[in-house]
Design a protein around this motif. Structure first.
Motif, PDB file in Angstrom:
ATOM      1  N   ILE A  45      11.067   3.150  10.328  1.00 22.82           N
ATOM      2  CA  ILE A  45       9.692   3.539   9.935  1.00 22.82           C
ATOM      3  C   ILE A  45       9.459   4.916  10.797  1.00 22.82           C
ATOM      4  N   ILE A  46       8.820   5.877  10.059  1.00 20.94           N
ATOM      5  CA  ILE A  46       8.361   7.062  10.656  1.00 20.94           C
ATOM      6  C   ILE A  46       6.927   6.977  10.377  1.00 20.94           C
ATOM      7  N   TRP A  47       6.028   6.670  11.695  1.00 22.30           N
ATOM      8  CA  TRP A  47       4.644   6.321  11.415  1.00 22.30           C
ATOM      9  C   TRP A  47       3.949   7.594  11.365  1.00 22.30           C
ATOM     10  N   PRO A  48       2.616   7.475  10.723  1.00 19.27           N
ATOM     11  CA  PRO A  48       1.919   8.813  10.712  1.00 19.27           C
ATOM     12  C   PRO A  48       1.505   9.244  11.986  1.00 19.27           C
ATOM     13  N   MET A  49       1.119  10.602  12.154  1.00 21.82           N
ATOM     14  CA  MET A  49       1.025  11.240  13.347  1.00 21.82           C
ATOM     15  C   MET A  49      -0.415  12.021  12.949  1.00 21.82           C
ATOM     16  N   LEU A  66      -5.400   1.060  13.409  1.00 25.71           N
ATOM     17  CA  LEU A  66      -5.552  -0.128  12.819  1.00 25.71           C
ATOM     18  C   LEU A  66      -4.966  -0.481  11.672  1.00 25.71           C
ATOM     19  N   VAL A  67      -4.714   0.461  10.798  1.00 21.74           N
ATOM     20  CA  VAL A  67      -3.968  -0.205   9.593  1.00 21.74           C
ATOM     21  C   VAL A  67      -2.516  -0.132   9.668  1.00 21.74           C
ATOM     22  N   THR A  68      -2.008   0.597  10.475  1.00 18.59           N
ATOM     23  CA  THR A  68      -0.577   0.688  10.653  1.00 18.59           C
ATOM     24  C   THR A  68      -0.199  -0.188  11.757  1.00 18.59           C
ATOM     25  N   GLY A  69      -1.161  -0.895  12.484  1.00 19.72           N
ATOM     26  CA  GLY A  69      -0.969  -1.921  13.289  1.00 19.72           C
ATOM     27  C   GLY A  69      -0.879  -3.194  12.428  1.00 19.72           C
ATOM     28  N   PHE A  70      -1.575  -3.376  11.073  1.00 13.96           N
ATOM     29  CA  PHE A  70      -1.518  -4.331  10.079  1.00 13.96           C
ATOM     30  C   PHE A  70      -0.362  -4.431   9.654  1.00 13.96           C
ATOM     31  N   TYR A 101       8.752   6.082   5.301  1.00 13.47           N
ATOM     32  CA  TYR A 101       7.676   7.015   5.833  1.00 13.47           C
ATOM     33  C   TYR A 101       6.400   5.896   5.409  1.00 13.47           C
ATOM     34  N   VAL A 102       5.525   6.152   6.440  1.00 12.77           N
ATOM     35  CA  VAL A 102       4.141   5.731   6.195  1.00 12.77           C
ATOM     36  C   VAL A 102       3.046   6.677   6.087  1.00 12.77           C
ATOM     37  N   GLU A 103       2.184   6.550   5.123  1.00 13.45           N
ATOM     38  CA  GLU A 103       0.972   7.491   5.122  1.00 13.45           C
ATOM     39  C   GLU A 103      -0.443   6.685   5.211  1.00 13.45           C
ATOM     40  N   VAL A 104      -1.433   7.171   5.723  1.00  9.67           N
ATOM     41  CA  VAL A 104      -2.475   6.378   5.567  1.00  9.67           C
ATOM     42  C   VAL A 104      -3.678   7.465   4.698  1.00  9.67           C
ATOM     43  N   SER A 105      -4.156   6.998   3.702  1.00  8.53           N
ATOM     44  CA  SER A 105      -4.993   7.823   3.002  1.00  8.53           C
ATOM     45  C   SER A 105      -6.641   7.157   2.590  1.00  8.53           C
ATOM     46  N   PRO A 106      -7.441   8.100   2.857  1.00  8.88           N
ATOM     47  CA  PRO A 106      -8.943   7.413   2.401  1.00  8.88           C
ATOM     48  C   PRO A 106      -8.964   7.374   0.952  1.00  8.88           C
ATOM     49  N   GLU A 107      -8.110   8.013   0.189  1.00  9.28           N
ATOM     50  CA  GLU A 107      -8.223   8.308  -1.128  1.00  9.28           C
ATOM     51  C   GLU A 107      -7.877   7.105  -2.258  1.00  9.28           C
ATOM     52  N   ILE A 108      -7.157   6.000  -1.526  1.00  6.31           N
ATOM     53  CA  ILE A 108      -6.892   5.126  -2.252  1.00  6.31           C
ATOM     54  C   ILE A 108      -7.425   3.710  -1.845  1.00  6.31           C
ATOM     55  N   THR A 109      -7.304   2.623  -2.762  1.00  5.43           N
ATOM     56  CA  THR A 109      -7.815   1.496  -2.284  1.00  5.43           C
ATOM     57  C   THR A 109      -6.661   0.215  -2.214  1.00  5.43           C
ATOM     58  N   LYS A 125      -9.401   2.504   4.677  1.00  4.60           N
ATOM     59  CA  LYS A 125     -10.413   1.470   5.041  1.00  4.60           C
ATOM     60  C   LYS A 125      -9.794  -0.203   4.798  1.00  4.60           C
ATOM     61  N   CYS A 126      -9.696  -0.754   5.996  1.00  5.73           N
ATOM     62  CA  CYS A 126      -9.281  -2.188   5.580  1.00  5.73           C
ATOM     63  C   CYS A 126     -10.099  -2.935   6.796  1.00  5.73           C
ATOM     64  N   GLN A 127     -10.802  -3.962   6.441  1.00  3.40           N
ATOM     65  CA  GLN A 127     -11.733  -4.587   7.399  1.00  3.40           C
ATOM     66  C   GLN A 127     -11.029  -5.618   8.464  1.00  3.40           C
ATOM     67  N   SER A 128     -10.079  -6.290   7.649  1.00  8.06           N
ATOM     68  CA  SER A 128      -9.236  -7.330   8.490  1.00  8.06           C
ATOM     69  C   SER A 128      -7.674  -7.280   7.926  1.00  8.06           C
ATOM     70  N   TYR A 129      -7.173  -7.950   8.966  1.00  6.75           N
ATOM     71  CA  TYR A 129      -5.720  -8.275   8.588  1.00  6.75           C
ATOM     72  C   TYR A 129      -5.340  -8.975   7.284  1.00  6.75           C
ATOM     73  N   GLN A 130      -6.316 -10.138   7.194  1.00  9.63           N
ATOM     74  CA  GLN A 130      -6.041 -10.925   5.763  1.00  9.63           C
ATOM     75  C   GLN A 130      -6.208  -9.953   4.617  1.00  9.63           C
TER      76      GLN A 130
END
Length: 150
Positions: A45-49, A66-70, A101-109, A125-130
């Motif tokens: 995995i290439i994590w987002p910077m 938080l999200v990449t930790g999940f 590759y991993v990306e984190v985007s505010p535009e998707i649900t 946006k992700c409130q919990s691991y579950q």
């Protein structure tokens, strides 16, 4: 079958397998599930910077972490079958490529995969691991009807 056998003979692969039978498992694995473990995925995995232009926006960096930790937790806790399905969703294939590759985007649900670019896009946006796990598993199940069927 005749053409396959002829190709294996002409390329020398058949001779190599006859001389070293253990290579057959490496060249022709019975399934990717046998060799799939969390480290196989995590080490690729290439994590987002964080962007240097967004240095003032610490909340996005925290949420991204938080999200990449999940995702890391999901990968470490996942069974071989779950990891194989994740990889199939992520890449369209059950054999891991050199880089994921991993990306984190505010535009998707929901998580989205770009299989050609081997990129997994996760919602910011992700409130919990579950909640993360449920969303990821819902997306992964979509491979039953998409590219995962090839």
């Amino acid at each position: 079958m005749k053409q396959l056998r002829k190709g294996l003979k002409e390329s020398g692969v058949l001779t190599m397998i006859k001389e070293r039978p253990a290579l057959a498992e490496v060249l022709f694995p019975k399934s990717a599930e046998q060799v799939m473990d969390s480290q196989t995925i995590l080490k690729r995995i290439i994590w987002p910077m964080p962007d240097s232009k967004d240095e003032d926006d610490h909340s996005n960096v925290e949420e991204t972490c938080l999200v990449t930790g999940f995702l890391r937790d999901y990968t470490e806790k996942g069974s071989s079958r779950e990891l194989q399905q994740l990889l199939k969703f992520w890449t369209g294939w059950s054999i891991p490529p050199q880089h994921l590759y991993v990306e984190v985007s505010p535009e998707i649900t929901l998580p989205v995969a770009s299989t050609c670019l081997t990129t997994l896009k996760l919602p910011l946006k992700c409130q919990s691991y579950q909640a993360f796990k449920e969303n990821l598993e819902a997306s992964v199940r979509s491979t039953e009807f998409g590219f995962g069927m090839i």
